[in-house]
Design a protein around this motif. Structure first.
Motif, PDB file in Angstrom:
ATOM      1  N   ARG A 129       0.834  -1.203   0.000  1.00 18.32           N
ATOM      2  CA  ARG A 129       0.000   0.000   0.000  1.00 18.32           C
ATOM      3  C   ARG A 129       0.868   1.253   0.000  1.00 18.32           C
ATOM      4  N   VAL A 130       0.225   2.342  -0.371  1.00 25.52           N
ATOM      5  CA  VAL A 130       0.824   3.677  -0.250  1.00 25.52           C
ATOM      6  C   VAL A 130      -0.227   4.568   0.410  1.00 25.52           C
ATOM      7  N   SER A 131       0.230   5.683   0.977  1.00 29.71           N
ATOM      8  CA  SER A 131      -0.703   6.562   1.686  1.00 29.71           C
ATOM      9  C   SER A 131      -1.569   7.398   0.739  1.00 29.71           C
ATOM     10  N   GLY A 132      -1.178   7.496  -0.505  1.00 34.13           N
ATOM     11  CA  GLY A 132      -1.942   8.262  -1.487  1.00 34.13           C
ATOM     12  C   GLY A 132      -1.215   8.267  -2.820  1.00 34.13           C
ATOM     13  N   TRP A 133      -1.815   8.884  -3.822  1.00 30.26           N
ATOM     14  CA  TRP A 133      -1.233   8.841  -5.168  1.00 30.26           C
ATOM     15  C   TRP A 133       0.133   9.522  -5.233  1.00 30.26           C
ATOM     16  N   ARG A 134       0.336  10.576  -4.452  1.00 30.85           N
ATOM     17  CA  ARG A 134       1.642  11.258  -4.463  1.00 30.85           C
ATOM     18  C   ARG A 134       2.752  10.310  -4.022  1.00 30.85           C
ATOM     19  N   GLU A 135       2.483   9.554  -2.951  1.00 33.19           N
ATOM     20  CA  GLU A 135       3.475   8.580  -2.497  1.00 33.19           C
ATOM     21  C   GLU A 135       3.686   7.494  -3.555  1.00 33.19           C
ATOM     22  N   GLY A 136       2.624   7.097  -4.233  1.00 31.43           N
ATOM     23  CA  GLY A 136       2.753   6.113  -5.308  1.00 31.43           C
ATOM     24  C   GLY A 136       3.660   6.609  -6.423  1.00 31.43           C
ATOM     25  N   VAL A 137       3.483   7.858  -6.814  1.00 29.69           N
ATOM     26  CA  VAL A 137       4.335   8.444  -7.864  1.00 29.69           C
ATOM     27  C   VAL A 137       5.783   8.538  -7.371  1.00 29.69           C
ATOM     28  N   LYS A 138       5.952   8.941  -6.105  1.00 28.17           N
ATOM     29  CA  LYS A 138       7.314   9.034  -5.544  1.00 28.17           C
ATOM     30  C   LYS A 138       7.989   7.672  -5.508  1.00 28.17           C
ATOM     31  N   GLU A 139       7.254   6.643  -5.114  1.00 21.91           N
ATOM     32  CA  GLU A 139       7.814   5.285  -5.054  1.00 21.91           C
ATOM     33  C   GLU A 139       8.173   4.771  -6.450  1.00 21.91           C
ATOM     34  N   ALA A 140       7.308   5.020  -7.428  1.00 22.81           N
ATOM     35  CA  ALA A 140       7.594   4.604  -8.807  1.00 22.81           C
ATOM     36  C   ALA A 140       8.814   5.351  -9.335  1.00 22.81           C
ATOM     37  N   GLY A 141       8.906   6.636  -9.020  1.00 22.49           N
ATOM     38  CA  GLY A 141      10.046   7.436  -9.444  1.00 22.49           C
ATOM     39  C   GLY A 141      11.330   7.042  -8.743  1.00 22.49           C
ATOM     40  N   ALA A 142      11.223   6.622  -7.485  1.00 20.64           N
ATOM     41  CA  ALA A 142      12.412   6.245  -6.713  1.00 20.64           C
ATOM     42  C   ALA A 142      13.167   5.094  -7.374  1.00 20.64           C
ATOM     43  N   ILE A 143      12.449   4.219  -8.035  1.00 14.47           N
ATOM     44  CA  ILE A 143      13.091   3.094  -8.732  1.00 14.47           C
ATOM     45  C   ILE A 143      14.060   3.626  -9.786  1.00 14.47           C
ATOM     46  N   LEU A 144      13.626   4.616 -10.557  1.00 14.68           N
ATOM     47  CA  LEU A 144      14.481   5.202 -11.599  1.00 14.68           C
ATOM     48  C   LEU A 144      15.545   6.113 -10.994  1.00 14.68           C
ATOM     49  N   LEU A 145      15.200   6.807  -9.929  1.00 15.25           N
ATOM     50  CA  LEU A 145      16.147   7.696  -9.249  1.00 15.25           C
ATOM     51  C   LEU A 145      17.337   6.898  -8.704  1.00 15.25           C
ATOM     52  N   GLU A 146      17.053   5.755  -8.097  1.00 16.79           N
ATOM     53  CA  GLU A 146      18.101   4.903  -7.538  1.00 16.79           C
ATOM     54  C   GLU A 146      19.066   4.396  -8.601  1.00 16.79           C
ATOM     55  N   LYS A 147      18.611   4.318  -9.828  1.00 18.23           N
ATOM     56  CA  LYS A 147      19.452   3.843 -10.932  1.00 18.23           C
ATOM     57  C   LYS A 147      20.012   4.986 -11.767  1.00 18.23           C
ATOM     58  N   SER A 148      19.843   6.216 -11.266  1.00 22.56           N
ATOM     59  CA  SER A 148      20.345   7.425 -11.935  1.00 22.56           C
ATOM     60  C   SER A 148      19.790   7.605 -13.340  1.00 22.56           C
ATOM     61  N   LYS A 149      18.536   7.205 -13.543  1.00 19.10           N
ATOM     62  CA  LYS A 149      17.843   7.397 -14.826  1.00 19.10           C
ATOM     63  C   LYS A 149      17.133   8.747 -14.867  1.00 19.10           C
ATOM     64  N   ILE A 150      16.830   9.281 -13.663  1.00 21.75           N
ATOM     65  CA  ILE A 150      16.177  10.582 -13.529  1.00 21.75           C
ATOM     66  C   ILE A 150      16.800  11.326 -12.350  1.00 21.75           C
ATOM     67  N   GLU A 151      16.533  12.628 -12.310  1.00 20.01           N
ATOM     68  CA  GLU A 151      16.888  13.436 -11.141  1.00 20.01           C
ATOM     69  C   GLU A 151      15.640  13.528 -10.261  1.00 20.01           C
ATOM     70  N   GLU A 152      15.828  13.850  -8.989  1.00 21.56           N
ATOM     71  CA  GLU A 152      14.694  13.932  -8.067  1.00 21.56           C
ATOM     72  C   GLU A 152      13.648  14.940  -8.530  1.00 21.56           C
ATOM     73  N   ARG A 153      14.069  16.006  -9.172  1.00 18.80           N
ATOM     74  CA  ARG A 153      13.125  17.027  -9.623  1.00 18.80           C
ATOM     75  C   ARG A 153      12.147  16.487 -10.678  1.00 18.80           C
ATOM     76  N   TYR A 154      12.512  15.388 -11.347  1.00 22.42           N
ATOM     77  CA  TYR A 154      11.620  14.768 -12.321  1.00 22.42           C
ATOM     78  C   TYR A 154      10.357  14.257 -11.618  1.00 22.42           C
ATOM     79  N   ILE A 155      10.533  13.637 -10.457  1.00 23.94           N
ATOM     80  CA  ILE A 155       9.401  13.128  -9.679  1.00 23.94           C
ATOM     81  C   ILE A 155       8.496  14.293  -9.261  1.00 23.94           C
ATOM     82  N   ASP A 156       9.106  15.365  -8.779  1.00 19.33           N
ATOM     83  CA  ASP A 156       8.334  16.549  -8.380  1.00 19.33           C
ATOM     84  C   ASP A 156       7.551  17.114  -9.562  1.00 19.33           C
ATOM     85  N   ALA A 157       8.182  17.149 -10.731  1.00 16.03           N
ATOM     86  CA  ALA A 157       7.506  17.668 -11.927  1.00 16.03           C
ATOM     87  C   ALA A 157       6.325  16.777 -12.319  1.00 16.03           C
ATOM     88  N   ALA A 158       6.482  15.462 -12.197  1.00 15.39           N
ATOM     89  CA  ALA A 158       5.384  14.540 -12.524  1.00 15.39           C
ATOM     90  C   ALA A 158       4.206  14.776 -11.577  1.00 15.39           C
TER      91      ALA A 158
END
Length: 141
Positions: A14-43
């Motif tokens: 589970r996630v607490s809401g859609w924002r956390e879901g987007v952050k968790e999905a983005g974290a996968i790419l962030l951890e692999k240096s495919k995106i910068e953290e600001r990409y998640i914020d922009a999404a």
């Protein structure tokens, strides 16, 4: 899709809401240096500004942002939320969150085509939604 998603899948209850879901999905790419953290914020900002346009079909969302918002490499992650998450009162709960990042305005087109073929298959979406491990999902693909 198998090659694109390999190593980029996470399954959570589970996630607490859609924002956390987007952050968790983005974290996968962030951890692999495919995106910068600001990409998640922009999404997240895009969804807040434009609404739930990222819902592709029942139970499936594809948050994303512009290449200039911090995409380093064209890539996709998949977050499976077993209990689902609401993006709005009008839509069914989303269980599959595909975070798309594109390094430019064209390199994602083939990825979108492959993703579109995948989500058009309701049986496949059901199998992926109920999977308990990445290897299981990769074997479906």
């Amino acid at each position: 899709m198998k090659k694109i998603l390999e190593g980029n899948i996470r399954i959570i209850d589970r996630v607490s809401g859609w924002r956390e879901g987007v952050k968790e999905a983005g974290a996968i790419l962030l951890e692999k240096s495919k995106i910068e953290e600001r990409y998640i914020d922009a999404a997240i900002n895009n969804i807040e500004r434009l609404g739930n346009y990222i819902i592709l079909t029942d139970g499936v969302a594809m948050p994303h942002a512009r290449p200039e918002d911090g995409a380093i490499e064209t890539s996709v992650s998949l977050l499976i939320v077993k209990e689902g998450v609401e993006f709005s009162d009008e839509d069914e709960k989303v269980k599959l969150i595909f975070m798309l990042a594109s390094k430019d305005n064209t390199s994602h087109i083939d990825v979108i085509r492959k993703l579109s073929n995948l989500i058009d298959d309701e049986e496949m979406i059901e199998k992926i939604s109920n999977a308990s491990a990445e290897i299981e999902i990769l074997n479906f693909l």
